[in-house]
Design a protein around this motif. Structure first.
Motif, PDB file in Angstrom:
ATOM      1  N   LYS A 153       0.836  -1.217   0.000  1.00  0.00           N
ATOM      2  CA  LYS A 153       0.000   0.000   0.000  1.00  0.00           C
ATOM      3  C   LYS A 153       0.861   1.254   0.000  1.00  0.00           C
ATOM      4  O   LYS A 153       0.607   2.195  -0.767  1.00  0.00           O
ATOM      5  N   ASP A 154       1.900   1.277   0.850  1.00  0.00           N
ATOM      6  CA  ASP A 154       2.763   2.464   0.948  1.00  0.00           C
ATOM      7  C   ASP A 154       3.455   2.761  -0.368  1.00  0.00           C
ATOM      8  O   ASP A 154       3.764   3.926  -0.669  1.00  0.00           O
ATOM      9  N   ARG A 155       3.717   1.726  -1.164  1.00  0.00           N
ATOM     10  CA  ARG A 155       4.428   1.940  -2.434  1.00  0.00           C
ATOM     11  C   ARG A 155       3.478   2.077  -3.616  1.00  0.00           C
ATOM     12  O   ARG A 155       3.887   2.055  -4.766  1.00  0.00           O
ATOM     13  N   GLY A 156       2.193   2.210  -3.319  1.00  0.00           N
ATOM     14  CA  GLY A 156       1.222   2.540  -4.365  1.00  0.00           C
ATOM     15  C   GLY A 156       0.779   1.392  -5.241  1.00  0.00           C
ATOM     16  O   GLY A 156       0.317   1.620  -6.374  1.00  0.00           O
ATOM     17  N   ALA A 157       0.889   0.160  -4.752  1.00  0.00           N
ATOM     18  CA  ALA A 157       0.478  -0.989  -5.564  1.00  0.00           C
ATOM     19  C   ALA A 157      -1.035  -1.002  -5.792  1.00  0.00           C
ATOM     20  O   ALA A 157      -1.809  -0.646  -4.898  1.00  0.00           O
ATOM     21  N   ASP A 158      -1.428  -1.393  -7.004  1.00  0.00           N
ATOM     22  CA  ASP A 158      -2.853  -1.621  -7.298  1.00  0.00           C
ATOM     23  C   ASP A 158      -3.270  -3.015  -6.865  1.00  0.00           C
ATOM     24  O   ASP A 158      -4.454  -3.277  -6.638  1.00  0.00           O
ATOM     25  N   CYS A 159      -2.305  -3.939  -6.808  1.00  0.00           N
ATOM     26  CA  CYS A 159      -2.582  -5.307  -6.368  1.00  0.00           C
ATOM     27  C   CYS A 159      -1.270  -6.013  -6.039  1.00  0.00           C
ATOM     28  O   CYS A 159      -0.189  -5.516  -6.368  1.00  0.00           O
ATOM     29  N   ILE A 160      -1.403  -7.168  -5.386  1.00  0.00           N
ATOM     30  CA  ILE A 160      -0.270  -8.045  -5.099  1.00  0.00           C
ATOM     31  C   ILE A 160      -0.425  -9.303  -5.940  1.00  0.00           C
ATOM     32  O   ILE A 160      -1.522  -9.838  -6.065  1.00  0.00           O
ATOM     33  N   SER A 161       0.679  -9.772  -6.520  1.00  0.00           N
ATOM     34  CA  SER A 161       0.672 -11.019  -7.293  1.00  0.00           C
ATOM     35  C   SER A 161       1.326 -12.119  -6.474  1.00  0.00           C
ATOM     36  O   SER A 161       2.390 -11.912  -5.873  1.00  0.00           O
ATOM     37  N   VAL A 162       0.690 -13.317  -6.426  1.00  0.00           N
ATOM     38  CA  VAL A 162       1.226 -14.430  -5.640  1.00  0.00           C
ATOM     39  C   VAL A 162       1.219 -15.724  -6.457  1.00  0.00           C
ATOM     40  O   VAL A 162       0.534 -15.826  -7.487  1.00  0.00           O
ATOM     41  N   VAL A 163       1.972 -16.718  -5.959  1.00  0.00           N
ATOM     42  CA  VAL A 163       1.981 -18.059  -6.583  1.00  0.00           C
ATOM     43  C   VAL A 163       1.831 -19.136  -5.521  1.00  0.00           C
ATOM     44  O   VAL A 163       2.189 -20.298  -5.766  1.00  0.00           O
ATOM     45  N   CYS A 164       1.311 -18.786  -4.354  1.00  0.00           N
ATOM     46  CA  CYS A 164       1.201 -19.740  -3.250  1.00  0.00           C
ATOM     47  C   CYS A 164      -0.176 -19.658  -2.600  1.00  0.00           C
ATOM     48  O   CYS A 164      -0.595 -18.572  -2.177  1.00  0.00           O
ATOM     49  N   PRO A 165      -0.893 -20.772  -2.478  1.00  0.00           N
ATOM     50  CA  PRO A 165      -2.211 -20.759  -1.840  1.00  0.00           C
ATOM     51  C   PRO A 165      -2.192 -20.288  -0.392  1.00  0.00           C
ATOM     52  O   PRO A 165      -3.106 -19.595   0.046  1.00  0.00           O
ATOM     53  N   MET A 166      -1.152 -20.669   0.369  1.00  0.00           N
ATOM     54  CA  MET A 166      -1.085 -20.226   1.761  1.00  0.00           C
ATOM     55  C   MET A 166      -0.911 -18.710   1.837  1.00  0.00           C
ATOM     56  O   MET A 166      -1.593 -18.027   2.615  1.00  0.00           O
ATOM     57  N   CYS A 167       0.010 -18.178   1.027  1.00  0.00           N
ATOM     58  CA  CYS A 167       0.214 -16.727   1.006  1.00  0.00           C
ATOM     59  C   CYS A 167      -1.070 -16.020   0.581  1.00  0.00           C
ATOM     60  O   CYS A 167      -1.441 -14.981   1.147  1.00  0.00           O
ATOM     61  N   HIS A 168      -1.757 -16.577  -0.410  1.00  0.00           N
ATOM     62  CA  HIS A 168      -2.993 -15.963  -0.887  1.00  0.00           C
ATOM     63  C   HIS A 168      -4.056 -15.966   0.208  1.00  0.00           C
ATOM     64  O   HIS A 168      -4.765 -14.968   0.406  1.00  0.00           O
ATOM     65  N   THR A 169      -4.134 -17.063   0.937  1.00  0.00           N
ATOM     66  CA  THR A 169      -5.106 -17.141   2.030  1.00  0.00           C
ATOM     67  C   THR A 169      -4.838 -16.076   3.084  1.00  0.00           C
ATOM     68  O   THR A 169      -5.764 -15.402   3.558  1.00  0.00           O
ATOM     69  N   MET A 170      -3.576 -15.909   3.457  1.00  0.00           N
ATOM     70  CA  MET A 170      -3.233 -14.910   4.476  1.00  0.00           C
ATOM     71  C   MET A 170      -3.485 -13.491   3.974  1.00  0.00           C
ATOM     72  O   MET A 170      -4.060 -12.662   4.682  1.00  0.00           O
TER      73      MET A 170
END
Length: 292
Positions: free
Chosen positions: A220-237
């Motif tokens: 958020k601080d760096r102005g992202a529109d979204c986060i990209s992930v490749v891990c179900p656990m990370c996505h869940t968190m």
């Protein structure tokens, strides 16, 4: 079309169905045939710390079945599953005490495993087999103007002796795929390989929330529109737990978290339904409106 055996793991056929759907559709578009392993089982993720031999025997069973499918690499999209299957292979190859237990377990089930099949994370296959040029060729709806924070998580590149396909400190494979899609990538995202705390959520929620909060806050601080992930656990968190984390710390992020394959599908011109956008907990409406 190049064929691979495919181990989806439990979450991709359950809570993270959007990853499975987008993965299958994107791979098909790229000429990658995924042949799902028959009768696969859990990788043993929940038993890894307490029952190492049991957990890795479960992973080795999947690898043994994949090896029996012929001369194909095995694609694993989940970071935890990938890490466990590779660890099982490492124990077998090095003939460790745990490796001997794994062999006996497989033999009792009527299976043999020579550890010759290559266990590959989906990200590795996309970058090193399909290639950035082919990925860029499929882009019909560039992600221009979309600022994306690439979050790899801690298990896709570490330990380096196990994972072996990208830099364990500063991986760049997802960054390069996102750039090929036309996205603006946040360079040097400092939390890209920091743990999301998913494994401690049940026993130490405070620590778990603090770790995930740090990822969301930097994005958020760096102005992202979204986060990209490749891990179900990370996505869940980051996605499913985001609302609880906002309440816990009295902060608001409203940060969409998409699988890399969802972003690839959108850039390839697919309908949001084809990448299961409707299953994301935090609305990704801003992502769709920015690129359509």
């Amino acid at each position: 079309m190049r064929a691979y055996s495919y181990y989806p793991g439990c979450t991709l056929e359950g809570t993270e169905a959007e990853y499975n759907k987008s993965c299958v559709n994107v791979c098909k578009r790229l000429g990658v045939e995924l042949r799902e392993i028959a009768d696969w089982n859990c990788c043993g993720a929940l038993e890894t710390t307490s029952e190492k031999a049991l957990a890795l025997s479960l992973s080795a069973r999947n690898a043994a079945i994949a090896e029996g499918m012929g001369d194909m690499d095995c694609v694993v999209p989940c970071n935890i599953c990938f890490n466990n299957l590779r660890k099982a292979q490492h124990e077998i190859v090095n003939d460790t005490k745990v490796g001997k237990i794994i062999r006996r377990s497989l033999e009792s089930a009527g299976l043999s495993y020579e550890a010759k099949v290559r266990i590959r994370h989906l990200l590795d296959v996309l970058v090193n087999d399909v290639g950035l040029e082919r990925i860029g060729h499929e882009v019909k709806r560039p992600l221009e103007g979309l600022k994306v924070a690439p979050y790899y998580g801690c298990l896709v590149v570490r330990p380096s002796v196990i994972c072996q396909f990208d830099n364990p400190v500063n991986p760049t494979s997802m960054d390069e795929v996102l750039k090929a899609l036309g996205a603006e990538v946040i360079e040097d995202f400092s939390h890209k390989v920091k743990c999301c705390g998913g494994s401690t959520l049940m026993g130490d929620m405070e620590t778990s929330f603090a770790l995930t909060r740090a990822v969301l806050k930097e994005a958020k601080d760096r102005g992202a529109d979204c986060i990209s992930v490749v891990c179900p656990m990370c996505h869940t968190m980051l996605d499913a737990q985001q609302g609880r984390i906002e309440s816990h710390f009295g902060e608001r992020y409203r940060m969409p978290v998409l699988y890399l394959t969802q972003l690839m599908g959108l850039a390839f011109g697919m309908d949001p339904v084809d990448v299961a956008m409707g299953k994301n907990i935090v609305s990704a409406k801003n992502v769709w409106e920015a690129i359509r």
